[in-house]
Design a protein around this motif. Sequence first.
Motif, PDB file in Angstrom:
ATOM      1  N   ARG A  20       0.830  -1.203   0.000  1.00  0.00           N
ATOM      2  CA  ARG A  20       0.000   0.000   0.000  1.00  0.00           C
ATOM      3  C   ARG A  20       0.864   1.253   0.000  1.00  0.00           C
ATOM      4  NH1 ARG A  20      -4.539   0.205  -1.561  1.00  0.00           N
ATOM      5  NH2 ARG A  20      -3.397   1.596  -2.964  1.00  0.00           N
ATOM      6  N   MET A  21       1.912   1.265   0.793  1.00  0.00           N
ATOM      7  CA  MET A  21       2.793   2.430   0.860  1.00  0.00           C
ATOM      8  C   MET A  21       3.518   2.643  -0.464  1.00  0.00           C
ATOM      9  SD  MET A  21       4.349   2.018   4.707  1.00  0.00           S
ATOM     10  CE  MET A  21       3.341   2.409   6.141  1.00  0.00           C
ATOM     11  N   LEU A  22       3.992   1.568  -1.074  1.00  0.00           N
ATOM     12  CA  LEU A  22       4.687   1.687  -2.351  1.00  0.00           C
ATOM     13  C   LEU A  22       3.740   2.178  -3.442  1.00  0.00           C
ATOM     14  CD1 LEU A  22       6.708  -1.656  -2.195  1.00  0.00           C
ATOM     15  CD2 LEU A  22       7.645   0.646  -1.931  1.00  0.00           C
ATOM     16  N   ALA A  23       2.537   1.613  -3.493  1.00  0.00           N
ATOM     17  CA  ALA A  23       1.572   2.027  -4.506  1.00  0.00           C
ATOM     18  C   ALA A  23       1.140   3.469  -4.310  1.00  0.00           C
ATOM     19  CB  ALA A  23       0.358   1.099  -4.466  1.00  0.00           C
ATOM     20  N   ASP A  24       0.966   3.877  -3.056  1.00  0.00           N
ATOM     21  CA  ASP A  24       0.590   5.270  -2.791  1.00  0.00           C
ATOM     22  C   ASP A  24       1.668   6.245  -3.257  1.00  0.00           C
ATOM     23  OD1 ASP A  24      -1.803   4.490  -1.720  1.00  0.00           O
ATOM     24  OD2 ASP A  24      -1.250   4.833   0.379  1.00  0.00           O
ATOM     25  N   ASP A  25       2.903   5.759  -3.323  1.00  0.00           N
ATOM     26  CA  ASP A  25       4.010   6.594  -3.781  1.00  0.00           C
ATOM     27  C   ASP A  25       4.154   6.581  -5.303  1.00  0.00           C
ATOM     28  OD1 ASP A  25       6.256   8.176  -2.427  1.00  0.00           O
ATOM     29  OD2 ASP A  25       7.380   7.008  -3.906  1.00  0.00           O
ATOM     30  N   GLY A  26       3.280   5.849  -5.971  1.00  0.00           N
ATOM     31  CA  GLY A  26       3.308   5.821  -7.428  1.00  0.00           C
ATOM     32  C   GLY A  26       3.982   4.625  -8.045  1.00  0.00           C
ATOM     33  N   ALA A  27       4.479   3.701  -7.228  1.00  0.00           N
ATOM     34  CA  ALA A  27       5.154   2.520  -7.762  1.00  0.00           C
ATOM     35  C   ALA A  27       4.132   1.524  -8.317  1.00  0.00           C
ATOM     36  CB  ALA A  27       5.991   1.858  -6.678  1.00  0.00           C
ATOM     37  N   THR A  28       4.560   0.748  -9.310  1.00  0.00           N
ATOM     38  CA  THR A  28       3.730  -0.361  -9.784  1.00  0.00           C
ATOM     39  C   THR A  28       4.061  -1.580  -8.928  1.00  0.00           C
ATOM     40  OG1 THR A  28       5.386  -0.940 -11.455  1.00  0.00           O
ATOM     41  CG2 THR A  28       3.575   0.507 -12.125  1.00  0.00           C
ATOM     42  N   VAL A  29       3.036  -2.131  -8.280  1.00  0.00           N
ATOM     43  CA  VAL A  29       3.238  -3.175  -7.277  1.00  0.00           C
ATOM     44  C   VAL A  29       2.337  -4.367  -7.584  1.00  0.00           C
ATOM     45  CG1 VAL A  29       3.207  -3.750  -4.824  1.00  0.00           C
ATOM     46  CG2 VAL A  29       3.758  -1.414  -5.554  1.00  0.00           C
ATOM     47  N   LEU A  30       2.907  -5.549  -7.520  1.00  0.00           N
ATOM     48  CA  LEU A  30       2.147  -6.786  -7.645  1.00  0.00           C
ATOM     49  C   LEU A  30       2.320  -7.571  -6.358  1.00  0.00           C
ATOM     50  CD1 LEU A  30       0.573  -8.927  -9.314  1.00  0.00           C
ATOM     51  CD2 LEU A  30       2.817  -9.819 -10.033  1.00  0.00           C
ATOM     52  N   VAL A  31       1.196  -8.037  -5.786  1.00  0.00           N
ATOM     53  CA  VAL A  31       1.238  -8.861  -4.585  1.00  0.00           C
ATOM     54  C   VAL A  31       0.863 -10.288  -4.965  1.00  0.00           C
ATOM     55  CG1 VAL A  31       0.376  -9.197  -2.234  1.00  0.00           C
ATOM     56  CG2 VAL A  31       0.553  -6.870  -3.178  1.00  0.00           C
ATOM     57  N   LEU A  32       1.716 -11.237  -4.614  1.00  0.00           N
ATOM     58  CA  LEU A  32       1.458 -12.654  -4.876  1.00  0.00           C
ATOM     59  C   LEU A  32       1.149 -13.346  -3.552  1.00  0.00           C
ATOM     60  CD1 LEU A  32       4.405 -13.327  -7.348  1.00  0.00           C
ATOM     61  CD2 LEU A  32       1.994 -12.945  -7.923  1.00  0.00           C
ATOM     62  N   GLU A  33      -0.025 -13.948  -3.476  1.00  0.00           N
ATOM     63  CA  GLU A  33      -0.494 -14.557  -2.229  1.00  0.00           C
ATOM     64  C   GLU A  33      -0.880 -16.010  -2.484  1.00  0.00           C
ATOM     65  OE1 GLU A  33      -1.636 -15.983   1.067  1.00  0.00           O
ATOM     66  OE2 GLU A  33      -0.770 -13.961   1.096  1.00  0.00           O
ATOM     67  N   ALA A  34      -0.325 -16.923  -1.678  1.00  0.00           N
ATOM     68  CA  ALA A  34      -0.596 -18.345  -1.869  1.00  0.00           C
ATOM     69  C   ALA A  34      -2.017 -18.732  -1.455  1.00  0.00           C
ATOM     70  CB  ALA A  34       0.409 -19.178  -1.074  1.00  0.00           C
ATOM     71  N   ARG A  35      -2.561 -18.043  -0.479  1.00  0.00           N
ATOM     72  CA  ARG A  35      -3.899 -18.380   0.010  1.00  0.00           C
ATOM     73  C   ARG A  35      -4.971 -17.786  -0.906  1.00  0.00           C
ATOM     74  NH1 ARG A  35      -3.047 -20.043   5.350  1.00  0.00           N
ATOM     75  NH2 ARG A  35      -1.155 -19.217   6.341  1.00  0.00           N
ATOM     76  N   ASP A  36      -6.223 -18.128  -0.603  1.00  0.00           N
ATOM     77  CA  ASP A  36      -7.337 -17.561  -1.353  1.00  0.00           C
ATOM     78  C   ASP A  36      -7.917 -16.327  -0.671  1.00  0.00           C
ATOM     79  OD1 ASP A  36      -8.562 -18.662   0.850  1.00  0.00           O
ATOM     80  OD2 ASP A  36      -9.951 -19.953  -0.271  1.00  0.00           O
ATOM     81  N   ARG A  37      -7.165 -15.745   0.241  1.00  0.00           N
ATOM     82  CA  ARG A  37      -7.607 -14.573   0.994  1.00  0.00           C
ATOM     83  C   ARG A  37      -6.399 -13.735   1.389  1.00  0.00           C
ATOM     84  NH1 ARG A  37      -5.979 -15.319   6.095  1.00  0.00           N
ATOM     85  NH2 ARG A  37      -5.514 -17.473   6.740  1.00  0.00           N
ATOM     86  N   VAL A  38      -6.643 -12.506   1.799  1.00  0.00           N
ATOM     87  CA  VAL A  38      -5.590 -11.680   2.374  1.00  0.00           C
ATOM     88  C   VAL A  38      -5.601 -11.858   3.896  1.00  0.00           C
ATOM     89  CG1 VAL A  38      -5.745  -9.988   0.506  1.00  0.00           C
ATOM     90  CG2 VAL A  38      -7.043  -9.624   2.615  1.00  0.00           C
ATOM     91  N   GLY A  39      -4.535 -11.424   4.537  1.00  0.00           N
ATOM     92  CA  GLY A  39      -4.487 -11.451   5.996  1.00  0.00           C
ATOM     93  C   GLY A  39      -3.447 -12.376   6.570  1.00  0.00           C
ATOM     94  N   GLY A  40      -3.100 -13.454   5.850  1.00  0.00           N
ATOM     95  CA  GLY A  40      -2.084 -14.367   6.370  1.00  0.00           C
ATOM     96  C   GLY A  40      -2.491 -14.977   7.694  1.00  0.00           C
ATOM     97  N   ARG A  41      -1.697 -14.728   8.725  1.00  0.00           N
ATOM     98  CA  ARG A  41      -1.991 -15.271  10.050  1.00  0.00           C
ATOM     99  C   ARG A  41      -3.002 -14.423  10.813  1.00  0.00           C
ATOM    100  NH1 ARG A  41       4.118 -15.794  11.721  1.00  0.00           N
ATOM    101  NH2 ARG A  41       4.297 -14.358   9.949  1.00  0.00           N
ATOM    102  N   MET A  42      -3.600 -13.446  10.143  1.00  0.00           N
ATOM    103  CA  MET A  42      -4.777 -12.742  10.646  1.00  0.00           C
ATOM    104  C   MET A  42      -5.962 -13.335   9.876  1.00  0.00           C
ATOM    105  SD  MET A  42      -3.150  -8.908  10.644  1.00  0.00           S
ATOM    106  CE  MET A  42      -4.435  -8.080  11.586  1.00  0.00           C
ATOM    107  N   ASN A  43      -6.693 -14.217  10.522  1.00  0.00           N
ATOM    108  CA  ASN A  43      -7.708 -15.010   9.834  1.00  0.00           C
ATOM    109  C   ASN A  43      -8.977 -15.031  10.672  1.00  0.00           C
ATOM    110  OD1 ASN A  43      -9.103 -16.801   8.225  1.00  0.00           O
ATOM    111  ND2 ASN A  43      -8.012 -18.600   8.966  1.00  0.00           N
ATOM    112  N   THR A  44     -10.023 -14.401  10.184  1.00  0.00           N
ATOM    113  CA  THR A  44     -11.281 -14.296  10.923  1.00  0.00           C
ATOM    114  C   THR A  44     -12.349 -15.163  10.275  1.00  0.00           C
ATOM    115  OG1 THR A  44     -10.730 -12.001  11.503  1.00  0.00           O
ATOM    116  CG2 THR A  44     -13.008 -12.710  11.838  1.00  0.00           C
TER     117      THR A  44
END
Length: 451
Positions: A20-44
């Motif tokens: 988020r910080m990089l993208a807000d600064d204008g960078a092109t950012v790709l996030v690769l996530e193995a799970r089918d959700r965001v949050g990682g070990r934050m899981n509700t």
Amino acid sequence: MTTYDTIVIGAGMSGVTAARMLADDGATVLVLEARDRVGGRMNTDRSAGFAVDLGASWVHGIEESPLWDLVQALGIPTLEYTVGSFQAGGRTIENFDGEGRRMDAEATARWVDDVAEADRMLGEEIAASSPGDTYLDVTERALDRSGFAPERIDEIREFFRHRVEEQCGAWIGDLDAHGLDEDAIDGDEVIFPRGYDELPRRTSAGLDIRREHVVTRVSRHADGVTVSTDRGEFRARSALVTVPLGVLKSGAIEFAPPLPAAVAEPIERLGMGVFNKVFIQFPERFWDEESYVLRALGEAGEHWHSWYDVSAVSGRPTLLTFAAGPFGRRVQDLADEDIVADVVSALRVLYGDSVGAPTAHWITRWGQDPFSNGSYSHLALGSSHHDHDELAGPVDGVLHFAGEATWGEEPATVGAAFYSGHRAAERILGHEIDLAEFAARIREREQNPIR
């Protein structure tokens, strides 16, 4: 093939913060996530109509906490729930002695005083410890000096063991003597009635996140990095790896060329603990209304020893207990019904037939999760606090690491993940990022979504 400015591997709190910080600064950012959700070990889990936080639950200490500032800035509701890092006193705790008998006020006060005195001597033993000393070594030295009766020593020994398990997910003999040095909490603690994963979900809104992309290799070359996944390759000028320490230790991601010793050795030395949660709902409350914790001391609490009242989240009588360290690894191999039956049996030793048949349960098995291989990092014997920060890199100016295991001041917390993501973004961009402005941009984006 598109070349991004930065590829972030992992959409947990550290990954989405940095992205988020990089993208807000204008960078092109790709996030690769193995799970089918965001949050990682934050899981509700919200399947029952209320939030059950299967992963992280608390902000541990809200005084002078940038994480707490972000929570407030985003208007996320919280409930005060201060447990104080497995404290002996300070909150209303229903204590039971080694034979399962309820302790009265006088016995409880004596117990709290004994733990305080043992902790004072433990602090002295830690300060005088030598390289190679474990937390078990220093606790035994402190207990030898205490002069307490043998049965009281047994109860305090058990208390110290469980404290290490709850704080580190490790056996007390595997933890370095300085393994709990950073275990300090300033101010109240809070939990999240709407679920803790609201924080990474709102932080990550609008980012380019490719879910179910399992990263297998990160290659460094003269002009950047190539990240290989089970769904193809991606190129960028830099990469930020935010996967849990357990994944790094497993070798599931190949680094080419291999990581230098400055990063590889901290990965090897630091430990990854197992800390599993067991939530159980009951038809009726059988414990006192004002109690935060139910705790069995000594032999009565050899395995299941502490139950936390989290009924306020669901409005239904609910206790949360933990299986951590070696016990947690054994328990996660059992079926749900066997785990629940064992927990209920332990409670009935204390409360008898007033313990009703459970109406619902939730059980985690973080040690069996291939995308975490454990719950959080700890200072294993042979490691040092510096290993956490050394793990962050960078490597060859193009490869960075973030996550709770890379933040030495307070590892094993969401705060550590957040701060390490912030640090990584600043290093990649080469300038400081104001956290108040960061929160303001998230709010502004929510109020004025791009259509």
